[in-house]
Design a protein around this motif. Structure first.
Motif, PDB file in Angstrom:
ATOM      1  N   LEU A 199     -23.321  -8.677  69.714  1.00 55.62           N
ATOM      2  CA  LEU A 199     -22.672  -8.021  69.004  1.00 55.62           C
ATOM      3  C   LEU A 199     -21.741  -6.828  69.981  1.00 55.62           C
ATOM      4  O   LEU A 199     -20.173  -6.640  69.821  1.00 55.62           O
ATOM      5  CB  LEU A 199     -23.795  -6.927  68.256  1.00 55.62           C
ATOM      6  N   ALA A 200     -21.901  -6.625  70.982  1.00 49.91           N
ATOM      7  CA  ALA A 200     -21.580  -5.915  71.745  1.00 49.91           C
ATOM      8  C   ALA A 200     -20.146  -6.690  72.786  1.00 49.91           C
ATOM      9  O   ALA A 200     -19.029  -6.316  72.848  1.00 49.91           O
ATOM     10  CB  ALA A 200     -22.516  -5.385  73.216  1.00 49.91           C
ATOM     11  N   ASP A 201     -19.834  -8.138  72.432  1.00 52.24           N
ATOM     12  CA  ASP A 201     -19.275  -8.990  72.880  1.00 52.24           C
ATOM     13  C   ASP A 201     -19.020  -9.008  75.338  1.00 52.24           C
ATOM     14  O   ASP A 201     -17.567  -8.565  75.201  1.00 52.24           O
ATOM     15  CB  ASP A 201     -18.294  -9.102  72.615  1.00 52.24           C
ATOM     16  N   ALA A 308     -26.586   7.148  67.924  1.00 54.20           N
ATOM     17  CA  ALA A 308     -25.448   7.337  66.883  1.00 54.20           C
ATOM     18  C   ALA A 308     -23.796   6.663  66.823  1.00 54.20           C
ATOM     19  O   ALA A 308     -23.605   6.301  65.772  1.00 54.20           O
ATOM     20  CB  ALA A 308     -25.848   8.428  66.953  1.00 54.20           C
ATOM     21  N   LEU A 309     -23.616   5.735  68.509  1.00 52.36           N
ATOM     22  CA  LEU A 309     -22.446   5.532  68.025  1.00 52.36           C
ATOM     23  C   LEU A 309     -23.245   3.977  68.283  1.00 52.36           C
ATOM     24  O   LEU A 309     -21.381   3.188  68.257  1.00 52.36           O
ATOM     25  CB  LEU A 309     -22.479   6.107  69.873  1.00 52.36           C
ATOM     26  N   LEU A 310     -23.893   3.228  68.331  1.00 47.60           N
ATOM     27  CA  LEU A 310     -23.696   2.110  68.540  1.00 47.60           C
ATOM     28  C   LEU A 310     -23.424   1.539  67.153  1.00 47.60           C
ATOM     29  O   LEU A 310     -21.932   0.295  67.426  1.00 47.60           O
ATOM     30  CB  LEU A 310     -25.102   1.427  68.619  1.00 47.60           C
ATOM     31  N   SER A 311     -23.634   1.980  65.954  1.00 50.82           N
ATOM     32  CA  SER A 311     -23.255   1.235  64.698  1.00 50.82           C
ATOM     33  C   SER A 311     -21.802   1.577  64.033  1.00 50.82           C
ATOM     34  O   SER A 311     -21.027   0.148  64.319  1.00 50.82           O
ATOM     35  CB  SER A 311     -24.038   1.759  63.706  1.00 50.82           C
ATOM     36  N   ALA A 317     -24.256  -2.387  61.125  1.00 51.58           N
ATOM     37  CA  ALA A 317     -25.043  -1.342  60.617  1.00 51.58           C
ATOM     38  C   ALA A 317     -26.158  -2.034  61.646  1.00 51.58           C
ATOM     39  O   ALA A 317     -27.495  -1.007  61.677  1.00 51.58           O
ATOM     40  CB  ALA A 317     -25.205  -0.733  58.872  1.00 51.58           C
ATOM     41  N   ILE A 318     -26.862  -2.683  62.347  1.00 52.48           N
ATOM     42  CA  ILE A 318     -28.134  -3.094  62.580  1.00 52.48           C
ATOM     43  C   ILE A 318     -28.136  -3.060  63.526  1.00 52.48           C
ATOM     44  O   ILE A 318     -29.222  -2.466  64.567  1.00 52.48           O
ATOM     45  CB  ILE A 318     -28.332  -4.970  61.919  1.00 52.48           C
ATOM     46  N   ALA A 319     -27.212  -2.852  64.470  1.00 56.25           N
ATOM     47  CA  ALA A 319     -27.504  -2.420  66.023  1.00 56.25           C
ATOM     48  C   ALA A 319     -27.701  -1.021  66.121  1.00 56.25           C
ATOM     49  O   ALA A 319     -29.120  -1.177  66.985  1.00 56.25           O
ATOM     50  CB  ALA A 319     -25.718  -2.000  66.846  1.00 56.25           C
ATOM     51  N   PRO A 320     -27.412   0.141  65.608  1.00 58.18           N
ATOM     52  CA  PRO A 320     -28.471   0.760  66.047  1.00 58.18           C
ATOM     53  C   PRO A 320     -30.528   0.372  65.562  1.00 58.18           C
ATOM     54  O   PRO A 320     -30.915   1.614  66.257  1.00 58.18           O
ATOM     55  CB  PRO A 320     -28.276   2.786  64.930  1.00 58.18           C
ATOM     56  N   ALA A 321     -30.871   0.508  64.141  1.00 60.29           N
ATOM     57  CA  ALA A 321     -32.143  -0.182  64.027  1.00 60.29           C
ATOM     58  C   ALA A 321     -32.716  -0.989  64.836  1.00 60.29           C
ATOM     59  O   ALA A 321     -33.378  -0.651  65.322  1.00 60.29           O
ATOM     60  CB  ALA A 321     -31.890  -0.785  62.853  1.00 60.29           C
ATOM     61  N   LEU A 322     -32.070  -2.195  65.688  1.00 57.12           N
ATOM     62  CA  LEU A 322     -32.618  -2.765  66.581  1.00 57.12           C
ATOM     63  C   LEU A 322     -32.712  -1.907  68.367  1.00 57.12           C
ATOM     64  O   LEU A 322     -33.609  -2.312  68.572  1.00 57.12           O
ATOM     65  CB  LEU A 322     -31.095  -3.783  66.785  1.00 57.12           C
ATOM     66  N   PHE A 323     -31.704  -1.169  68.076  1.00 57.67           N
ATOM     67  CA  PHE A 323     -31.941   0.276  69.392  1.00 57.67           C
ATOM     68  C   PHE A 323     -32.546   0.917  69.140  1.00 57.67           C
ATOM     69  O   PHE A 323     -34.041   0.900  70.417  1.00 57.67           O
ATOM     70  CB  PHE A 323     -30.702   0.539  69.580  1.00 57.67           C
ATOM     71  N   GLY A 324     -33.829   1.496  67.920  1.00 52.98           N
ATOM     72  CA  GLY A 324     -34.464   2.218  67.863  1.00 52.98           C
ATOM     73  C   GLY A 324     -35.911   1.229  68.000  1.00 52.98           C
ATOM     74  O   GLY A 324     -36.888   1.660  69.178  1.00 52.98           O
ATOM     75  N   ILE A 325     -35.998  -0.063  67.845  1.00 54.55           N
ATOM     76  CA  ILE A 325     -36.643  -0.933  66.922  1.00 54.55           C
ATOM     77  C   ILE A 325     -37.361  -1.122  68.427  1.00 54.55           C
ATOM     78  O   ILE A 325     -38.292  -1.028  69.052  1.00 54.55           O
ATOM     79  CB  ILE A 325     -36.764  -2.056  66.262  1.00 54.55           C
ATOM     80  N   ALA A 326     -36.420  -1.030  69.694  1.00 46.77           N
ATOM     81  CA  ALA A 326     -37.109  -1.733  71.149  1.00 46.77           C
ATOM     82  C   ALA A 326     -36.754  -1.198  71.700  1.00 46.77           C
ATOM     83  O   ALA A 326     -38.091  -0.769  72.418  1.00 46.77           O
ATOM     84  CB  ALA A 326     -35.741  -2.767  71.766  1.00 46.77           C
ATOM     85  N   LEU A 327     -36.788   0.044  71.869  1.00 45.91           N
ATOM     86  CA  LEU A 327     -36.821   1.801  72.464  1.00 45.91           C
ATOM     87  C   LEU A 327     -38.373   1.925  71.874  1.00 45.91           C
ATOM     88  O   LEU A 327     -39.638   2.836  72.776  1.00 45.91           O
ATOM     89  CB  LEU A 327     -36.487   2.920  72.133  1.00 45.91           C
ATOM     90  N   LEU A 328     -38.884   2.387  71.032  1.00 46.95           N
ATOM     91  CA  LEU A 328     -40.299   2.209  70.419  1.00 46.95           C
ATOM     92  C   LEU A 328     -40.994   1.081  70.548  1.00 46.95           C
ATOM     93  O   LEU A 328     -42.020   1.598  71.119  1.00 46.95           O
ATOM     94  CB  LEU A 328     -40.260   1.914  68.695  1.00 46.95           C
TER      95      LEU A 328
END
Length: 449
Positions: A199-201, A308-311, A317-328
């Protein structure tokens, strides 16, 4: 249980005192190693410990330093991640050599070889390193729970304290279950970052150039601070103790030939696992550089702020969720391995004998109480600066684990036939002095400010 994959306890071979109990005695030598069949089948028996070690190279503290480094300086600090990973591969190979060659973990080796005052000082420094590690992991896990479920940090801290019971349950099933749990979460982390990078490309030309060395990292105090944070988050003191203990969960036999084969497979396991860790660490920094630095958000240091800024920046919209899951997942993994490292350090240096549940509860409490206090005190503000500071503390503690490791593995009287070759000792000693020199430079810049 195979009580002695190392030398017998009365075979001192250059050590001052006898070893005492085996490292992680409740799971020592419990993973069977086939004596027959193809070599790949025997190699599979050693698949696992390297990934427990790799967890420490991608913990939440590493996220903080990589996000800050990528946001402020773009891709330039990728070379630090690469060099740190090469150092880690060499040092972890020495840990496996120490464990298999001498039958001791690093904590036991220090207690056996040094006078009591020196041993106690090294134990205290190791405990400080584990507390710093746990602060980073508790904060990271609590932030992950906050980002995904809205739980307050204080509640998240309490939840992370329960991981000791998870370890007890998994080890009751068998140490392979601990490894399977860790590897599964690592797979989830890899998938999350693969999607976020897509997504970041990023500009891949700039990414490749980021792996080239530059003198600016040493001459710029702020960059050096973050570089040392990355080093401290990559080559972690507790990992040296951890690896030298968990390698001995394999029942690889007593003969020199069996030990040489075990060393070969254990080194392959840790090297492959650490290359995976480099992939994840690089992904964190690349994501921060592409999403934040290239869009002018160069002051991003808080994990919550990055989430908060990833989305809006990546348009998904999925980017911050993926970030949070990976961090957890990173936080859960790291607290499990740090607790095991705490057990190895406490048992190895102090030679205490307690029931497994009580031993793990005490080692967890030693780390979790100050970690919880700091987390609750700081709250939502300043957690990123605290995370980076913990990684610099780890870097400053690193020399006190690295130098004994190099000295022990270079000693013929201690290692016997598996003594480290001269070329490997020379490289490891160079790494030890580089780490020490960088830490001296960091302290000089700090006091001259």
């Amino acid at each position: 249980m195979d009580a002695g994959v190392g030398p017998p306890n009365d075979d001192l071979r250059g050590w001052i005192k006898p070893r005492g109990d085996a490292s992680l005695s409740d799971v020592h030598g419990t993973v069977a190693v086939s004596r027959q069949g193809p070599s790949w089948k025997r190699a599979l028996a050693f698949f696992g410990p390297g990934y427990l070690v790799a967890v420490g190279y991608m913990d939440p503290g590493n996220w903080a330093t990589s996000i800050a480094g990528g946001a402020q300086f773009g891709y330039i600090l990728l070379v630090v991640a690469l060099v740190s990973n090469i150092m880690a591969i060499i040092l972890q190979a020495l840990c496996a050599r120490l464990a298999i060659g001498s039958g001791r973990d690093l904590a036991q080796a220090c207690r056996d070889a040094y006078p009591l005052p020196v041993s106690l000082m090294l134990w205290l420094l190791a405990e400080i390193a584990i507390v710093a590690t746990d602060i980073a992991e508790v904060i990271g896990t609590a932030i992950g729970l906050n980002l995904l479920f809205g739980l307050p940090l204080e509640i998240g801290v309490i939840i992370t304290a329960l991981d000791v019971f998870l370890i007890l349950y998994l080890q009751k099933l068998g140490f392979r279950w601990v490894e399977a749990f860790i590897i599964t979460l690592l797979g989830v982390i890899a998938i999350c970052f693969a999607v976020q990078i897509a997504l970041a490309d990023p500009n891949w030309g700039d990414v490749i150039r980021g792996f080239a060395p530059t003198t600016e990292i040493v001459t710029n105090p702020q960059m050096l601070y973050l570089a040392l944070g990355i080093l401290g988050a990559t080559v972690m003191p507790h990992n040296l103790y951890l690896h030298s203990g968990i390698v001995q969960t394999r029942a690889y036999g007593h003969s020199v030939e069996e030990k040489r084969e075990a060393l070969k497979f254990a080194t392959i396991d840790s090297t492959v696992a650490l290359m995976f860790a480099l992939l994840v660490n690089s992904s964190i920094l690349i994501l921060a550089a592409a999403a934040f630095h290239n869009t002018g958000n160069t002051q991003i240091v808080e994990l919550g702020e990055a989430h908060a800024l990833l989305s809006p920046l990546l348009g998904a919209a999925i980017a911050p969720a993926l970030f949070g899951i990976a961090l957890l997942c990173c936080g859960l993994n790291s607290t499990v391995t740090a607790t095991l490292a705490g057990q190895i350090v406490m048992e190895g240096f102090l030679n205490i004998r307690l029931a497994p549940w009580l031993r793990r509860l005490i080692t967890r409490a030693i780390a979790i109480i100050p970690a919880a206090g700091v987390t609750i005190w700081y709250g939502d503000d300043g957690t990123a600066h605290l995370l980076i500071l913990t990684q610099v503390v780890l870097s400053l503690q690193l020399s006190f684990a690295v130098f004994p490791l190099v000295f022990f593995t270079a000693s013929k009287s201690k290692m016997g036939a598996l003594v480290a070759p001269l070329w490997l000792t020379a490289i490891a000693m160079f790494i030890a002095f580089v780490i020490a020199a960088l830490n001296i430079k960091l302290l000089f810049d700090f006091f001259m400010q």
